[in-house]
Scaffold this motif. Structure first.
Motif, mmCIF file in Angstrom:
data_model
loop_
_atom_site.group_PDB
_atom_site.id
_atom_site.type_symbol
_atom_site.label_atom_id
_atom_site.label_comp_id
_atom_site.label_asym_id
_atom_site.label_seq_id
_atom_site.Cartn_x
_atom_site.Cartn_y
_atom_site.Cartn_z
ATOM 1 N N GLY A 77 53.641 -26.019 -38.432
ATOM 2 C CA GLY A 77 53.949 -27.256 -39.126
ATOM 3 C C GLY A 77 52.705 -27.918 -39.673
ATOM 4 N N GLN A 79 51.241 -31.634 -42.310
ATOM 5 C CA GLN A 79 51.564 -32.742 -43.220
ATOM 6 C C GLN A 79 52.191 -32.184 -44.498
ATOM 7 O OE1 GLN A 79 47.469 -34.632 -41.981
ATOM 8 N NE2 GLN A 79 48.399 -36.023 -43.465
ATOM 9 N N GLY A 127 46.661 -33.459 -56.982
ATOM 10 C CA GLY A 127 45.655 -32.754 -56.196
ATOM 11 C C GLY A 127 46.214 -32.065 -54.966
ATOM 12 N N VAL A 129 48.926 -32.717 -53.305
ATOM 13 C CA VAL A 129 49.729 -33.559 -52.406
ATOM 14 C C VAL A 129 51.124 -33.749 -52.998
ATOM 15 C CG1 VAL A 129 49.961 -35.841 -51.345
ATOM 16 C CG2 VAL A 129 47.692 -34.794 -51.563
ATOM 17 N N VAL B 9 45.406 -41.921 -44.539
ATOM 18 C CA VAL B 9 45.663 -40.488 -44.636
ATOM 19 C C VAL B 9 44.454 -39.887 -45.337
ATOM 20 C CG1 VAL B 9 47.111 -38.679 -45.647
ATOM 21 C CG2 VAL B 9 48.169 -40.748 -44.712
ATOM 22 N N GLY B 10 43.866 -38.868 -44.731
ATOM 23 C CA GLY B 10 42.735 -38.175 -45.335
ATOM 24 C C GLY B 10 43.236 -37.079 -46.266
ATOM 25 N N VAL B 11 42.738 -37.088 -47.505
ATOM 26 C CA VAL B 11 43.148 -36.103 -48.509
ATOM 27 C C VAL B 11 41.904 -35.378 -48.999
ATOM 28 C CG1 VAL B 11 44.103 -35.838 -50.833
ATOM 29 C CG2 VAL B 11 45.196 -37.410 -49.214
ATOM 30 N N ALA B 12 41.863 -34.067 -48.782
ATOM 31 C CA ALA B 12 40.730 -33.262 -49.254
ATOM 32 C C ALA B 12 40.886 -32.990 -50.746
ATOM 33 C CB ALA B 12 40.673 -31.944 -48.480
ATOM 34 N N ILE B 55 44.207 -44.396 -48.659
ATOM 35 C CA ILE B 55 44.068 -42.948 -48.804
ATOM 36 C C ILE B 55 42.573 -42.664 -48.836
ATOM 37 C CG2 ILE B 55 44.480 -40.952 -50.296
ATOM 38 C CD1 ILE B 55 46.933 -42.525 -51.386
ATOM 39 N N LYS B 76 43.191 -26.759 -54.666
ATOM 40 C CA LYS B 76 43.457 -28.013 -55.379
ATOM 41 C C LYS B 76 43.312 -29.232 -54.465
ATOM 42 C CE LYS B 76 46.774 -26.133 -58.695
ATOM 43 N NZ LYS B 76 48.203 -26.067 -59.074
ATOM 44 N N GLY B 77 43.247 -28.975 -53.148
ATOM 45 C CA GLY B 77 43.208 -30.060 -52.180
ATOM 46 C C GLY B 77 44.557 -30.269 -51.530
ATOM 47 N N GLY B 78 44.666 -31.336 -50.758
ATOM 48 C CA GLY B 78 45.919 -31.644 -50.068
ATOM 49 C C GLY B 78 45.664 -32.558 -48.885
ATOM 50 N N GLN B 79 46.753 -32.838 -48.148
ATOM 51 C CA GLN B 79 46.623 -33.736 -46.997
ATOM 52 C C GLN B 79 45.836 -33.037 -45.888
ATOM 53 O OE1 GLN B 79 49.896 -36.430 -45.782
ATOM 54 N NE2 GLN B 79 51.176 -35.160 -47.101
ATOM 55 N N HIS B 80 44.827 -33.715 -45.372
ATOM 56 C CA HIS B 80 43.882 -33.117 -44.431
ATOM 57 C C HIS B 80 44.033 -33.670 -43.017
ATOM 58 C CE1 HIS B 80 39.799 -32.846 -42.563
ATOM 59 N NE2 HIS B 80 39.849 -31.627 -43.049
ATOM 60 N N HIS B 81 44.239 -34.984 -42.873
ATOM 61 C CA HIS B 81 44.440 -35.566 -41.544
ATOM 62 C C HIS B 81 45.125 -36.920 -41.647
ATOM 63 C CE1 HIS B 81 40.481 -37.468 -42.622
ATOM 64 N NE2 HIS B 81 40.937 -38.481 -41.900
ATOM 65 N N MET B 82 45.612 -37.411 -40.492
ATOM 66 C CA MET B 82 46.112 -38.777 -40.386
ATOM 67 C C MET B 82 45.212 -39.493 -39.392
ATOM 68 S SD MET B 82 50.286 -38.788 -40.382
ATOM 69 C CE MET B 82 50.634 -37.585 -39.087
ATOM 70 N N GLY B 128 50.149 -28.755 -35.829
ATOM 71 C CA GLY B 128 49.464 -28.410 -37.073
ATOM 72 C C GLY B 128 48.842 -29.594 -37.800
ATOM 73 N N VAL B 129 48.973 -30.792 -37.245
ATOM 74 C CA VAL B 129 48.406 -31.982 -37.895
ATOM 75 C C VAL B 129 47.072 -32.346 -37.243
ATOM 76 C CG1 VAL B 129 48.726 -34.451 -38.371
ATOM 77 C CG2 VAL B 129 50.692 -32.890 -38.472
ATOM 78 N N VAL B 131 44.610 -34.934 -36.202
ATOM 79 C CA VAL B 131 44.736 -36.376 -35.937
ATOM 80 C C VAL B 131 43.362 -36.967 -35.651
ATOM 81 C CG1 VAL B 131 45.647 -38.108 -34.328
ATOM 82 C CG2 VAL B 131 47.118 -36.233 -35.105
#
Lengths: 146, 146
Positions: A77, A79, A127, A129, B9-12, B55, B76-82, B128-129, B131
């Protein structure tokens, strides 16, 4: 069109109840909704409530679930999307198209797990997301108001 | 130990300024910080501010950046952490270890991009997240207070 508050972060998981137990037992985030199935959306959902937003735990339901592909790539799983509230979902949809973004599906807003209309914007536009836009529930007057 | 509010929310992304432009131009999320480099953390950061959270756009800086591996998998990047706020980062760290989770790095809280101590919990512990736990800035009294 302007993003409002983050309503939730969508987190894909093979098992929403096991995932909710982790947030409760490891992190003390014990406030959660009942497990609910949305067969027409292809998902089983639990919301974990934190002071300023929710975590939407999402498990695939049925063969056609949009979550299968994500879990194939990320079996544990992870995000999956961020969902932001907007004042008017139809105007937001129109703005997305006008600004060159790709709205998923038919492009028509549909009722999501919160009972208000939503759209999804393709990850390539933001990007990588996946972005969900959600009618601000406080401003929603139901189908008749749309 | 109890999670507080979601701070960000961290976005790479391969380019924080290009990413910030997308949030501004596509979504009308125009409130952002200056671009700032954190060479000791291996990241270049912009925060985009929304009504209830931020963000954190994160670009790799230097060869040893922790973001390289993520972008190799997701160019392209994406959500990396909360990142969630906690009342006491040292007690939170102790609770994570006591409850069997893996705290990344040395295990010692260190000053993150917000100027308060943080830790990261391994994604395997949270479905898989990745944190991040962050000392609630309102309750932080600086090094002397720790």
């Amino acid at each position: 069109m302007k993003l409002g508050r983050l309503n939730h972060v969508g987190v894909a998981t093979p098992d929403v109840d096991a995932a909710a137990a982790v947030y409760a037992e490891l992190y003390g985030a014990t406030e959660r909704t009942e497990t609910k199935d949305f067969p027409h959306l292809g998902v089983r959902v639990v919301f974990v409530t934190l002071p300023n937003m929710q975590i939407e735990l999402i498990e695939p339901l049925g063969e056609a679930s949009p979550i299968h592909k994500y879990l194939e790539k990320n079996p544990k799983g992870g995000q999956h999307h961020m969902c932001f509230e907007v004042e008017d979902i139809v105007k937001a949809r129109d703005a997305m198209i006008e600004r060159g973004a790709t709205v998923l599906g038919t492009g028509e807003p549909y009722i999501g797990a919160h009972g208000v209309p939503v759209i999804f914007v393709h990850p390539k536009d933001t990007g990588g997301v996946l972005v969900e836009l959600m009618q601000d529930p406080a401003l929603y007057q139901g189908e008749a108001g749309q």
